[in-house]
Design a protein around this motif. Sequence first.
Motif, PDB file in Angstrom:
ATOM      1  N   ALA A 261       8.129   2.693 -12.970  1.00 33.98           N
ATOM      2  CA  ALA A 261       8.709   1.974 -14.109  1.00 33.98           C
ATOM      3  C   ALA A 261       8.968   0.517 -13.768  1.00 33.98           C
ATOM      4  O   ALA A 261       8.710  -0.389 -14.578  1.00 33.98           O
ATOM      5  CB  ALA A 261      10.002   2.662 -14.552  1.00 33.98           C
ATOM      6  N   ARG A 262       9.481   0.262 -12.544  1.00 34.35           N
ATOM      7  CA  ARG A 262       9.718  -1.128 -12.134  1.00 34.35           C
ATOM      8  C   ARG A 262       8.403  -1.910 -12.077  1.00 34.35           C
ATOM      9  O   ARG A 262       8.346  -3.078 -12.487  1.00 34.35           O
ATOM     10  CB  ARG A 262      10.421  -1.154 -10.779  1.00 34.35           C
ATOM     11  N   GLU A 263       7.366  -1.261 -11.544  1.00 36.52           N
ATOM     12  CA  GLU A 263       6.067  -1.933 -11.488  1.00 36.52           C
ATOM     13  C   GLU A 263       5.538  -2.219 -12.892  1.00 36.52           C
ATOM     14  O   GLU A 263       4.965  -3.273 -13.158  1.00 36.52           O
ATOM     15  CB  GLU A 263       5.069  -1.052 -10.722  1.00 36.52           C
ATOM     16  N   ALA A 264       5.733  -1.263 -13.816  1.00 26.69           N
ATOM     17  CA  ALA A 264       5.253  -1.447 -15.184  1.00 26.69           C
ATOM     18  C   ALA A 264       5.994  -2.566 -15.891  1.00 26.69           C
ATOM     19  O   ALA A 264       5.398  -3.333 -16.670  1.00 26.69           O
ATOM     20  CB  ALA A 264       5.399  -0.138 -15.970  1.00 26.69           C
TER      21      ALA A 264
ATOM     22  N   GLY B 194       0.819  -1.205   0.000  1.00 28.32           N
ATOM     23  CA  GLY B 194       0.000   0.000   0.000  1.00 28.32           C
ATOM     24  C   GLY B 194       0.849   1.250   0.000  1.00 28.32           C
ATOM     25  O   GLY B 194       0.545   2.225  -0.689  1.00 28.32           O
ATOM     26  N   ALA B 195       1.933   1.232   0.776  1.00 30.35           N
ATOM     27  CA  ALA B 195       2.827   2.396   0.813  1.00 30.35           C
ATOM     28  C   ALA B 195       3.475   2.632  -0.534  1.00 30.35           C
ATOM     29  O   ALA B 195       3.635   3.776  -0.972  1.00 30.35           O
ATOM     30  CB  ALA B 195       3.892   2.197   1.890  1.00 30.35           C
ATOM     31  N   LEU B 196       3.854   1.561  -1.229  1.00 28.53           N
ATOM     32  CA  LEU B 196       4.489   1.713  -2.534  1.00 28.53           C
ATOM     33  C   LEU B 196       3.534   2.358  -3.529  1.00 28.53           C
ATOM     34  O   LEU B 196       3.894   3.309  -4.233  1.00 28.53           O
ATOM     35  CB  LEU B 196       4.954   0.355  -3.053  1.00 28.53           C
TER      36      LEU B 196
ATOM     37  N   ALA C 139      17.327  -2.139   1.593  1.00 34.27           N
ATOM     38  CA  ALA C 139      16.323  -1.830   0.576  1.00 34.27           C
ATOM     39  C   ALA C 139      16.227  -0.331   0.334  1.00 34.27           C
ATOM     40  O   ALA C 139      16.055   0.121  -0.803  1.00 34.27           O
ATOM     41  CB  ALA C 139      14.961  -2.382   1.006  1.00 34.27           C
ATOM     42  N   ALA C 140      16.349   0.465   1.402  1.00 32.80           N
ATOM     43  CA  ALA C 140      16.255   1.922   1.255  1.00 32.80           C
ATOM     44  C   ALA C 140      17.415   2.465   0.440  1.00 32.80           C
ATOM     45  O   ALA C 140      17.217   3.290  -0.464  1.00 32.80           O
ATOM     46  CB  ALA C 140      16.218   2.574   2.638  1.00 32.80           C
ATOM     47  N   TYR C 141      18.625   2.018   0.743  1.00 32.55           N
ATOM     48  CA  TYR C 141      19.786   2.490  -0.018  1.00 32.55           C
ATOM     49  C   TYR C 141      19.691   2.040  -1.480  1.00 32.55           C
ATOM     50  O   TYR C 141      20.087   2.780  -2.386  1.00 32.55           O
ATOM     51  CB  TYR C 141      21.078   1.986   0.611  1.00 32.55           C
ATOM     52  N   ALA C 142      19.178   0.837  -1.718  1.00 28.77           N
ATOM     53  CA  ALA C 142      19.063   0.331  -3.084  1.00 28.77           C
ATOM     54  C   ALA C 142      18.057   1.130  -3.899  1.00 28.77           C
ATOM     55  O   ALA C 142      18.131   1.152  -5.136  1.00 28.77           O
ATOM     56  CB  ALA C 142      18.663  -1.147  -3.066  1.00 28.77           C
ATOM     57  N   ALA C 143      17.126   1.802  -3.223  1.00 30.53           N
ATOM     58  CA  ALA C 143      16.093   2.565  -3.942  1.00 30.53           C
ATOM     59  C   ALA C 143      16.600   3.899  -4.455  1.00 30.53           C
ATOM     60  O   ALA C 143      15.933   4.550  -5.256  1.00 30.53           O
ATOM     61  CB  ALA C 143      14.895   2.803  -3.022  1.00 30.53           C
TER      62      ALA C 143
ATOM     63  N   ILE D  51       5.396  -3.914 -19.670  1.00 28.48           N
ATOM     64  CA  ILE D  51       5.509  -2.627 -20.357  1.00 28.48           C
ATOM     65  C   ILE D  51       6.943  -2.125 -20.207  1.00 28.48           C
ATOM     66  O   ILE D  51       7.460  -2.051 -19.100  1.00 28.48           O
ATOM     67  CB  ILE D  51       4.536  -1.591 -19.773  1.00 28.48           C
ATOM     68  N   LYS D  52       7.575  -1.793 -21.310  1.00 24.79           N
ATOM     69  CA  LYS D  52       8.944  -1.283 -21.273  1.00 24.79           C
ATOM     70  C   LYS D  52       8.902   0.215 -21.025  1.00 24.79           C
ATOM     71  O   LYS D  52       8.368   0.977 -21.828  1.00 24.79           O
ATOM     72  CB  LYS D  52       9.657  -1.583 -22.594  1.00 24.79           C
ATOM     73  N   VAL D  53       9.480   0.640 -19.903  1.00 24.05           N
ATOM     74  CA  VAL D  53       9.428   2.046 -19.504  1.00 24.05           C
ATOM     75  C   VAL D  53      10.839   2.566 -19.282  1.00 24.05           C
ATOM     76  O   VAL D  53      11.653   1.921 -18.621  1.00 24.05           O
ATOM     77  CB  VAL D  53       8.603   2.229 -18.218  1.00 24.05           C
ATOM     78  N   SER D  54      11.121   3.740 -19.839  1.00 28.27           N
ATOM     79  CA  SER D  54      12.388   4.427 -19.595  1.00 28.27           C
ATOM     80  C   SER D  54      12.090   5.791 -18.991  1.00 28.27           C
ATOM     81  O   SER D  54      11.206   6.506 -19.468  1.00 28.27           O
ATOM     82  CB  SER D  54      13.186   4.604 -20.893  1.00 28.27           C
TER      83      SER D  54
END
Length: 535
Positions: free
Chosen positions: A383-386, A81-83, A126-130, A391-394
């Motif tokens: 974009a990651r979710e897509a 939900g937060a994402l 995970a936070a640093y990776a984001a 779906i290819k997103v840039s």
Amino acid sequence: MLDTLDAAAVRRWCAGGLAALKRHQSEIDDLNVYPVPDGDTGTNLVLTLTSAQQALAMDLDTLPGDGPTPHGHALRLMARGALLGARGNSGVILSQILRGFADALAARPAVRGRELAVALRDATTAAYAAVASPVEGTLLSVVAAAAGAAERADSDELCVVARAAAGEASRALARTPEQLPTLARAGVVDAGGRGLCLLLDALVEVITGESPQRPAPARPAARPPAVAVRETGSDEYAYEVQFLLDADEPAVTRLRAELAGLGDSLVVVGDGGGTWNVHVHVNDVGAAIEAGVVAGRPHRISVTRFADQVAPVPPAVAADGRAAVVVAAGAGIAELFGGEGATVVPGNPSTGELLDAIRATGAARVVVLPNDPNTQTVASAAAREAHALGIKVSVVPTRSPVQALAALAVRDPGRRFEDDVIAMAEAAGACRYAEVCQASREALTVAGPCRPGDVLALVEGEVHLIGADLLDTCVAVVDRMLGGGGELVTLLAGADAPDGLADAVREHVGRHWPFVEVQAYPGGQPHYPLLVGVE
């Protein structure tokens, strides 16, 4: 005193954390490293955690038979939900902290002290990776400090580890001005880190039953509220909330009464089959959504901040299955992007809103132009979710609408999609940008001290000029930018720009830079009377 963190405790933590963020929302908004009136970290965190609580409230009872533990399922719902509701850098990073937390604990049969320490370490990773370029002195430093303290506590007692983590997070927050010069110059601590400290203190309260007593950070001078035009209702309320609701009529009757006490422009209409469309203008978005949760099952929730409201532009999909999604704060800017065939999303979108816009294009290849450093992280998450949906997103990392205009101008459907994205990124990068606004409080900038009401000219995000007259400062920053070369100047006049401002700047350029082309448009953006692009 809890020995382990169960699903009910997760619910109470989310609710308590959201309540704390709401209480301190304005304070966190004001912890802004530059003296411009657009600080919204507190608002972003509230909306992000509101989405997390909404996911918990609607779906906690759908525990899969062979899935994670009840507390793990609750944590995953909270993180998901937060994402989808994440707004701004801090909102996205917080969603990743919750995801790391959930991933670490989902399969654990019990969550005691050492398990909590592992979860905080995974949340930090995970936070640093984001974040593409992590910066110390931010929310990242605070969560890392909390994880380190939890590990050093070396205890199975949940209360011992939670208190150690929250206490060290508070101390790390106090150190953020020593790590980040922009915070020291502004005399504030990191806004996102302050929000995380409130969440960790809420966790301590859930576990121990006692609320940690800590002094609040020094609060900067209040900034004037943003003023915007809305179609109905008074200027007293800053947000429009709209959602569909599955509920019975008695529950809707109670909902009407509660929402009437929160705001104005209330409209609740039903289809006769148990589905209702709810619309209201409020200041407390969370309370409005929570009222819907109590009444029934809200879905397709939409929140619009009037300061960022733009005219909707219908999506346009290229014939070869490509599309562009652009974030725009300002009706004039939205119209410009719509004229370039882009799908326009209002400013400060959530991950879910950007994802919805990407999917709505119907294209298999989509380029996203965020037009704001904060929105860039949200765009990357969308974009990651897509990608997971095929779906290819840039994401072209535009930091200003003028860069997005430059990027859209070089689109060529005859090129390979990847080559087209590179060309757009190069065009955006070659466009230098500036923003002119009024200071909302005293601050020490790289150009010297400023006072409320001073005119600031920011070039590439840094204050370069401080003036007393708006036109003189606009002219001076354009001259400074053209001194480094340029053939095309783009001017976008803001919603609060005085009549003739852009025309006066254009006339000045015509007199002093005769070989430079100037394009001026009504942008309608809040906060900034003039945006400038030089190519």
